[in-house]
Design a protein around this motif. Structure first.
Motif, mmCIF file in Angstrom:
data_model
loop_
_atom_site.group_PDB
_atom_site.id
_atom_site.type_symbol
_atom_site.label_atom_id
_atom_site.label_comp_id
_atom_site.label_asym_id
_atom_site.label_seq_id
_atom_site.Cartn_x
_atom_site.Cartn_y
_atom_site.Cartn_z
ATOM 1 N N SER A 75 47.425 11.916 58.911
ATOM 2 C CA SER A 75 46.720 12.346 57.692
ATOM 3 C C SER A 75 46.678 13.863 57.546
ATOM 4 O O SER A 75 46.225 14.371 56.526
ATOM 5 C CB SER A 75 45.289 11.799 57.689
ATOM 6 O OG SER A 75 45.312 10.403 57.530
ATOM 7 N N ASN A 77 48.314 16.493 56.440
ATOM 8 C CA ASN A 77 49.476 16.868 55.637
ATOM 9 C C ASN A 77 49.037 17.328 54.246
ATOM 10 O O ASN A 77 47.879 17.165 53.862
ATOM 11 C CB ASN A 77 50.461 15.692 55.545
ATOM 12 C CG ASN A 77 49.814 14.443 54.991
ATOM 13 O OD1 ASN A 77 49.225 14.467 53.915
ATOM 14 N ND2 ASN A 77 49.911 13.348 55.724
ATOM 15 N N GLU A 79 49.828 16.043 51.439
ATOM 16 C CA GLU A 79 49.488 14.916 50.566
ATOM 17 C C GLU A 79 47.985 14.652 50.601
ATOM 18 O O GLU A 79 47.359 14.409 49.566
ATOM 19 C CB GLU A 79 50.260 13.663 50.989
ATOM 20 C CG GLU A 79 50.041 12.497 50.061
ATOM 21 C CD GLU A 79 50.858 11.279 50.466
ATOM 22 O OE1 GLU A 79 50.321 10.163 50.350
ATOM 23 O OE2 GLU A 79 52.012 11.444 50.895
ATOM 24 N N THR A 80 47.390 14.724 51.784
ATOM 25 C CA THR A 80 45.937 14.541 51.902
ATOM 26 C C THR A 80 45.202 15.669 51.202
ATOM 27 O O THR A 80 44.233 15.429 50.470
ATOM 28 C CB THR A 80 45.521 14.461 53.385
ATOM 29 O OG1 THR A 80 46.217 13.375 54.008
ATOM 30 C CG2 THR A 80 44.030 14.244 53.532
ATOM 31 N N SER A 83 45.344 15.125 47.549
ATOM 32 C CA SER A 83 44.459 14.018 47.172
ATOM 33 C C SER A 83 43.003 14.466 47.110
ATOM 34 O O SER A 83 42.254 14.034 46.231
ATOM 35 C CB SER A 83 44.613 12.855 48.154
ATOM 36 O OG SER A 83 45.909 12.306 48.076
#
Length: 108
Positions: A75, A77, A79-80, A83
């Motif tokens: 997690s 990264n 992308e997290t 988000s």
């Protein structure tokens, strides 16, 4: 309870101790009046402490949203991060609002 002063471009206090979650709203109210905030946590820490922290803040007049991600190195990264930012946007958080990192490691 241990209080540490961090001196950077803006000084702030870090409070470390047992039982702080039950009084999280009291501690936060010392530096930030009730308003909007987001609690960021992983699924393991959230399951243990999340609802208690959220309830304390709501009871004190804070408007709270949360972002919970899966525990683990995978997690850590962008992308997290994206988000989390999307969650802030969807909940209309602004520069005057604040974030709480509930947990250590990747959460911080």
């Amino acid at each position: 309870m241990l209080n540490l002063m961090v001196n950077t471009s803006q000084s702030y206090e870090v409070v470390i101790g047992k039982g702080l979650l039950s009084d999280i709203a009291l501690e936060i109210s010392k530096v930030k009046a009730p308003g909007k905030c987001i609690i960021v946590s992983d699924d393991i820490v959230w399951a243990l402490y999340g609802e208690s922290a959220k309830s304390s803040l709501i009871d004190a007049g804070y408007e709270v949203c949360e972002f919970i991600f899966e525990n683990g190195e995978h997690s850590k990264n962008m992308e997290t991060v994206l988000s989390i930012l999307e969650c802030c946007f969807e909940n209309h958080l602004t520069r005057s609002d604040f974030a709480i990192a509930l947990g250590g490691g990747i959460v911080g």
